[in-house]
Design an enzyme around this catalytic site. Structure first.
Site, PDB file in Angstrom:
ATOM      1  N   HIS A  48      -8.169  -5.150  -0.821  1.00  0.00           N
ATOM      2  CA  HIS A  48      -6.942  -4.456  -0.439  1.00  0.00           C
ATOM      3  C   HIS A  48      -6.454  -4.955   0.924  1.00  0.00           C
ATOM      4  O   HIS A  48      -7.177  -4.949   1.903  1.00  0.00           O
ATOM      5  CB  HIS A  48      -7.220  -2.946  -0.373  1.00  0.00           C
ATOM      6  N   ASP A  82     -10.387  -3.842  -5.370  1.00  0.00           N
ATOM      7  CA  ASP A  82      -9.587  -2.827  -4.696  1.00  0.00           C
ATOM      8  C   ASP A  82      -9.570  -1.564  -5.546  1.00  0.00           C
ATOM      9  O   ASP A  82      -9.290  -1.623  -6.758  1.00  0.00           O
ATOM     10  CB  ASP A  82      -8.157  -3.348  -4.493  1.00  0.00           C
ATOM     11  N   SER A 116       0.832  -1.196   0.000  1.00  0.00           N
ATOM     12  CA  SER A 116       0.000   0.000   0.000  1.00  0.00           C
ATOM     13  C   SER A 116       0.872   1.253   0.000  1.00  0.00           C
ATOM     14  O   SER A 116       1.632   1.479  -0.944  1.00  0.00           O
ATOM     15  CB  SER A 116      -0.952  -0.044   1.195  1.00  0.00           C
TER      16      SER A 116
END
Length: 345
Positions: free
Chosen positions: A305, A275, A181
């Site tokens: 995610h 996501d 991320s």
């Protein structure tokens, strides 16, 4: 491998998820990034929940874990790191000691949250399964320390790792960078920065559902506004915290803005189907490939995610983590030089 299956609804995303992820998706704590201090508390709570689901950490018994500090060049600032080292299991003297490849790892948390504990289990697994040392970086976080502070911390650690590699029994010519991320953003920015500054050579950039584009205009961003693991309403907040007073995002802050990837390190890019960040990761991988960068792109169908952090016991997670470790092993290849012999009592 790249598998993408269509999702037609922006509302009930759970019916498009892998069955093992559905229940965990419903239990995910809500983490808003409006208040960074509260976000950090809630993020730690989410990590604790995931750890409780998983049980004992894999690799704990055969990994040495050391919390220490590296000194940044120039201002002498101390940067906290956690170093994971595989513990040899072969009888002493039965094999030549080889220098270990190294993975520099940046945790996720929308830049503002997360710490050295956030992806402790993933680092243990990489150390064990990829047979490498792992240096996890406790970079400075916004909004107190906006860009470029977090990335400069990571670059300082990269340079320091290359400098001390031989004394620590590491292979300074087999260094990878990785993160999930926001950490994937830092890893991508680090690869660009190392190329442009003629810094240490990077063997692989391991980008796990990375946040790469501050413009927030992709199709998946519009399609999955409430997908588990990430709420798109937090995206502008995340970027505002990270960029601070920077008038326009430079490529090191938002790597998707880069228009020339020639000479950038090879990449492994993982995205999740359900996501909002999916398409920017796929586009980034494709544009690197067009500029001749070797890229392995994986889109995990029926995943959200951060699925491999949130649901550690799922078969899909085990598959994803095994793929990531295999990519590291392949990138590291054989040792580039033998470790110096050590003598004395």
């Amino acid at each position: 491998m790249c598998t993408v299956r269509g999702v037609t609804s922006t509302h009930d995303v759970s019916r498009h998820l892998d069955q093992e992820l559905v229940e965990a998706e419903r239990r995910q704590p809500f983490v808003s990034f409006t208040d960074p201090l509260r976000a950090r508390r809630n993020f730690r709570r989410a990590v604790s929940l995931s750890r409780a689901l998983r049980g004992p950490s894999p690799g704990e018994g055969n990994t040495k874990v050391e919390d220490t500090e590296f000194t940044a060049p120039g201002d002498g600032r101390k940067i906290s790191v956690r170093i994971y080292t595989p513990v040899a299991t072969a009888p002493l003297g039965t094999q030549e000691k080889q220098p270990l490849p190294v993975l520099l790892y940046m945790h996720g948390g929308a830049f503002v949250a997360g710490d050295l504990d956030t992806e402790h289990d993933r680092c243990l697994r990489f150390c064990r399964d990829a047979g490498c040392a792992v240096v996890s970086i406790d970079y400075r976080r916004p909004p107190e320390h906006p860009f470029p502070a977090p990335l400069e911390d990571c670059y300082s650690v990269l340079c320091r790792v290359a400098e001390v590699a031989e004394s620590r029994g590491w292979d300074g010519r087999r260094i990878a960078v990785g993160g999930s991320s926001a950490g994937g953003n830092l890893a991508a920015g680090l690869a660009l920065m190392a190329r442009d500054r003629s810094g240490p050579r990077i063997a692989l950039q391991l980008l796990l559902y990375p946040a790469l584009d501050d413009r927030l205009t992709s199709e998946s961003f519009r399609r999955f506004p409430r997908a588990s693991g990430w709420d798109v309403e937090d995206s502008p907040l995340m970027w505002r915290h990270y960029l601070g007073d920077t008038p326009a995002a430079p490529v090191y802050a938002a790597p998707a803005r880069c228009d020339d990837f020639h000479g950038v390190a090879p990449a492994y890019v993982l995205v999740a189907e359900v996501d909002a960040l999916r398409d920017e990761g796929i586009d980034y991988a494709c544009r690197m490939m067009r500029d001749g960068v070797p890229v392995e792109l994986h889109c995990f169908a029926k995943a959200f995610h951060g699925f491999d952090l949130a649901v550690p016991q799922a078969a899909l997670t085990r598959h994803a983590l095994a793929d990531q470790a295999a990519a590291l092993k392949a990138a590291f290849g054989r040792p580039s030089r033998p470790a110096p012999a050590r003598t004395g009592g």
